[in-house]
Design a protein around this motif. Structure first.
Motif, PDB file in Angstrom:
ATOM      1  N   GLY A 247       0.619  -1.159   0.083  1.00 57.78           N
ATOM      2  CA  GLY A 247       0.048   0.205  -0.021  1.00 57.78           C
ATOM      3  C   GLY A 247       0.756   1.086  -0.174  1.00 57.78           C
ATOM      4  N   ILE A 248       0.308   2.310  -0.550  1.00 49.55           N
ATOM      5  CA  ILE A 248       0.992   3.718  -0.566  1.00 49.55           C
ATOM      6  C   ILE A 248       1.578   4.213   0.607  1.00 49.55           C
ATOM      7  CG2 ILE A 248      -1.033   5.217  -0.824  1.00 49.55           C
ATOM      8  CD1 ILE A 248       1.925   5.370  -2.989  1.00 49.55           C
ATOM      9  N   LYS A 249       0.762   3.657   1.674  1.00 52.68           N
ATOM     10  CA  LYS A 249       1.143   4.458   3.123  1.00 52.68           C
ATOM     11  C   LYS A 249       1.950   3.390   3.755  1.00 52.68           C
ATOM     12  CE  LYS A 249      -2.986   7.377   3.450  1.00 52.68           C
ATOM     13  NZ  LYS A 249      -4.237   7.341   4.245  1.00 52.68           N
ATOM     14  N   GLU A 250       2.433   2.143   3.319  1.00 51.42           N
ATOM     15  CA  GLU A 250       3.371   1.338   3.789  1.00 51.42           C
ATOM     16  C   GLU A 250       4.788   1.551   3.327  1.00 51.42           C
ATOM     17  OE1 GLU A 250       1.958  -2.380   3.169  1.00 51.42           O
ATOM     18  OE2 GLU A 250       0.016  -1.961   4.178  1.00 51.42           O
ATOM     19  N   THR A 251       5.744   1.086   4.316  1.00 55.74           N
ATOM     20  CA  THR A 251       7.200   1.061   3.828  1.00 55.74           C
ATOM     21  C   THR A 251       7.635  -0.059   3.401  1.00 55.74           C
ATOM     22  OG1 THR A 251       7.306   3.027   5.654  1.00 55.74           O
ATOM     23  CG2 THR A 251       9.524   1.993   4.580  1.00 55.74           C
ATOM     24  N   TYR A 252       7.359  -1.036   4.181  1.00 58.45           N
ATOM     25  CA  TYR A 252       7.973  -2.439   3.613  1.00 58.45           C
ATOM     26  C   TYR A 252       6.892  -3.729   3.552  1.00 58.45           C
ATOM     27  CZ  TYR A 252      12.466  -0.370   5.175  1.00 58.45           C
ATOM     28  OH  TYR A 252      13.564   0.499   5.402  1.00 58.45           O
ATOM     29  N   CYS A 253       7.102  -4.735   2.969  1.00 61.01           N
ATOM     30  CA  CYS A 253       6.071  -5.668   2.710  1.00 61.01           C
ATOM     31  C   CYS A 253       6.141  -6.582   4.148  1.00 61.01           C
ATOM     32  CB  CYS A 253       6.379  -6.722   1.673  1.00 61.01           C
ATOM     33  SG  CYS A 253       7.939  -7.462   1.679  1.00 61.01           S
ATOM     34  N   SER A 254       5.243  -7.434   4.232  1.00 57.83           N
ATOM     35  CA  SER A 254       5.027  -8.209   5.644  1.00 57.83           C
ATOM     36  C   SER A 254       6.513  -9.068   5.822  1.00 57.83           C
ATOM     37  CB  SER A 254       3.924  -9.484   5.254  1.00 57.83           C
ATOM     38  OG  SER A 254       3.993 -10.186   4.320  1.00 57.83           O
ATOM     39  N   GLN A 255       7.204  -9.454   4.596  1.00 58.38           N
ATOM     40  CA  GLN A 255       8.363 -10.156   4.993  1.00 58.38           C
ATOM     41  C   GLN A 255       9.460  -9.445   5.371  1.00 58.38           C
ATOM     42  OE1 GLN A 255       9.938 -11.917   1.290  1.00 58.38           O
ATOM     43  NE2 GLN A 255      11.847 -12.796   2.114  1.00 58.38           N
ATOM     44  N   HIS A 256       9.405  -8.075   5.010  1.00 57.46           N
ATOM     45  CA  HIS A 256      10.575  -7.222   5.622  1.00 57.46           C
ATOM     46  C   HIS A 256       9.965  -6.139   6.649  1.00 57.46           C
ATOM     47  CE1 HIS A 256      12.189  -8.364   1.716  1.00 57.46           C
ATOM     48  NE2 HIS A 256      12.913  -8.943   2.288  1.00 57.46           N
ATOM     49  N   LYS A 257       8.982  -6.332   7.083  1.00 60.56           N
ATOM     50  CA  LYS A 257       8.410  -5.321   8.102  1.00 60.56           C
ATOM     51  C   LYS A 257       9.280  -5.059   9.034  1.00 60.56           C
ATOM     52  CE  LYS A 257       5.358  -8.491  10.674  1.00 60.56           C
ATOM     53  NZ  LYS A 257       4.119  -9.115  10.829  1.00 60.56           N
ATOM     54  N   ASN A 258      10.118  -5.878   9.767  1.00 61.82           N
ATOM     55  CA  ASN A 258      11.016  -5.781  10.724  1.00 61.82           C
ATOM     56  C   ASN A 258      12.379  -5.001  10.420  1.00 61.82           C
ATOM     57  OD1 ASN A 258       9.042  -6.481  12.572  1.00 61.82           O
ATOM     58  ND2 ASN A 258       9.617  -8.624  12.193  1.00 61.82           N
ATOM     59  N   TYR A 259      12.464  -4.943   8.915  1.00 64.21           N
ATOM     60  CA  TYR A 259      13.727  -4.364   8.272  1.00 64.21           C
ATOM     61  C   TYR A 259      13.827  -2.915   9.075  1.00 64.21           C
ATOM     62  CZ  TYR A 259      17.406  -2.841   5.233  1.00 64.21           C
ATOM     63  OH  TYR A 259      18.440  -2.494   4.787  1.00 64.21           O
ATOM     64  N   ASN A 260      15.074  -2.575   9.469  1.00 56.19           N
ATOM     65  CA  ASN A 260      15.455  -1.284   9.851  1.00 56.19           C
ATOM     66  C   ASN A 260      16.582  -0.661   9.052  1.00 56.19           C
ATOM     67  OD1 ASN A 260      15.967   0.894  11.546  1.00 56.19           O
ATOM     68  ND2 ASN A 260      15.386   0.150  13.384  1.00 56.19           N
ATOM     69  N   HIS A 261      16.408   0.115   8.235  1.00 59.71           N
ATOM     70  CA  HIS A 261      17.289   0.581   7.310  1.00 59.71           C
ATOM     71  C   HIS A 261      17.932   1.511   8.326  1.00 59.71           C
ATOM     72  CE1 HIS A 261      19.323   2.133   3.713  1.00 59.71           C
ATOM     73  NE2 HIS A 261      19.278   3.255   3.983  1.00 59.71           N
ATOM     74  N   LYS A 262      17.667   2.226   9.119  1.00 68.46           N
ATOM     75  CA  LYS A 262      18.486   3.240  10.054  1.00 68.46           C
ATOM     76  C   LYS A 262      19.657   2.531  10.691  1.00 68.46           C
ATOM     77  CE  LYS A 262      14.839   7.093  10.018  1.00 68.46           C
ATOM     78  NZ  LYS A 262      14.103   7.649  10.844  1.00 68.46           N
ATOM     79  N   ARG A 263      19.120   1.638  11.386  1.00 67.75           N
ATOM     80  CA  ARG A 263      19.887   0.448  12.079  1.00 67.75           C
ATOM     81  C   ARG A 263      21.121   0.093  11.161  1.00 67.75           C
ATOM     82  NH1 ARG A 263      22.867  -0.097  16.104  1.00 67.75           N
ATOM     83  NH2 ARG A 263      23.317  -2.262  16.715  1.00 67.75           N
ATOM     84  N   TYR A 264      20.566  -0.559  10.031  1.00 68.97           N
ATOM     85  CA  TYR A 264      21.842  -0.835   9.005  1.00 68.97           C
ATOM     86  C   TYR A 264      22.920   0.167   9.049  1.00 68.97           C
ATOM     87  CZ  TYR A 264      23.901  -2.150   4.591  1.00 68.97           C
ATOM     88  OH  TYR A 264      24.818  -2.159   3.638  1.00 68.97           O
ATOM     89  N   GLU A 265      22.441   1.317   8.643  1.00 67.32           N
ATOM     90  CA  GLU A 265      23.242   2.517   8.435  1.00 67.32           C
ATOM     91  C   GLU A 265      24.224   2.837   9.629  1.00 67.32           C
ATOM     92  OE1 GLU A 265      24.278   4.235   5.900  1.00 67.32           O
ATOM     93  OE2 GLU A 265      23.042   2.810   4.635  1.00 67.32           O
ATOM     94  N   GLN A 266      23.493   2.678  11.072  1.00 68.84           N
ATOM     95  CA  GLN A 266      24.339   2.765  12.134  1.00 68.84           C
ATOM     96  C   GLN A 266      25.335   1.824  12.285  1.00 68.84           C
ATOM     97  OE1 GLN A 266      21.251   2.586  15.023  1.00 68.84           O
ATOM     98  NE2 GLN A 266      20.873   4.870  15.226  1.00 68.84           N
ATOM     99  N   ILE A 267      25.021   0.848  11.943  1.00 70.64           N
ATOM    100  CA  ILE A 267      26.090  -0.214  11.995  1.00 70.64           C
ATOM    101  C   ILE A 267      27.295  -0.278  10.858  1.00 70.64           C
ATOM    102  CG2 ILE A 267      26.467  -2.937  11.428  1.00 70.64           C
ATOM    103  CD1 ILE A 267      23.406  -3.270  12.873  1.00 70.64           C
TER     104      ILE A 267
END
Length: 121
Positions: A17-37
């Protein structure tokens, strides 16, 4: 009308959906955390700074133009300018246009996995 877009996880083709960021498979993916690491070490910060330079952006554009913005592996639209020999292996080749190639996200992800095995990264 139900407007859809692609999942925000690079390489994922799932429509959401247009208001969502990630699909159900990636809903726990945290891009900001990835960048921090990724930027938690001086080496990581150096890589980040390099990819923000005018020199890299200019070289990237020249390489993509050379390849016609087409993935050299599969012929799809290229989105990534990849170092053939990774910068972590040969930092001195980082601005050598002969060490670059245009890839789509899928081919880039495959090559990255192969590089991790090949170069023990």
């Amino acid at each position: 009308m139900n407007i859809k877009k692609r999942c925000g996880k690079i390489g994922c083709k799932a429509l959401i959906g247009i208001k969502e960021t990630y699909c159900s498979q990636h809903k726990n993916y945290n891009h900001k955390r990835y960048e921090q690491i990724r930027t938690s070490t001086e080496e990581g910060r150096a890589y980040k700074r390099f990819y923000d330079t005018k020199e890299w952006k200019s070289l990237r554009y020249q390489a993509m133009l050379r390849d016609g913005f087409i993935c050299v592996c599969c012929g799809k639209e290229a989105k990534v300018c990849d170092h053939i020999i990774p910068t972590k292996v040969r930092w001195d080749l980082r601005l050598d246009i002969n060490n670059t190639q245009s890839l789509c996200f899928e081919c880039h992800n495959k090559k990255t996995k192969q590089d991790k095995i090949k170069y023990n990264l």
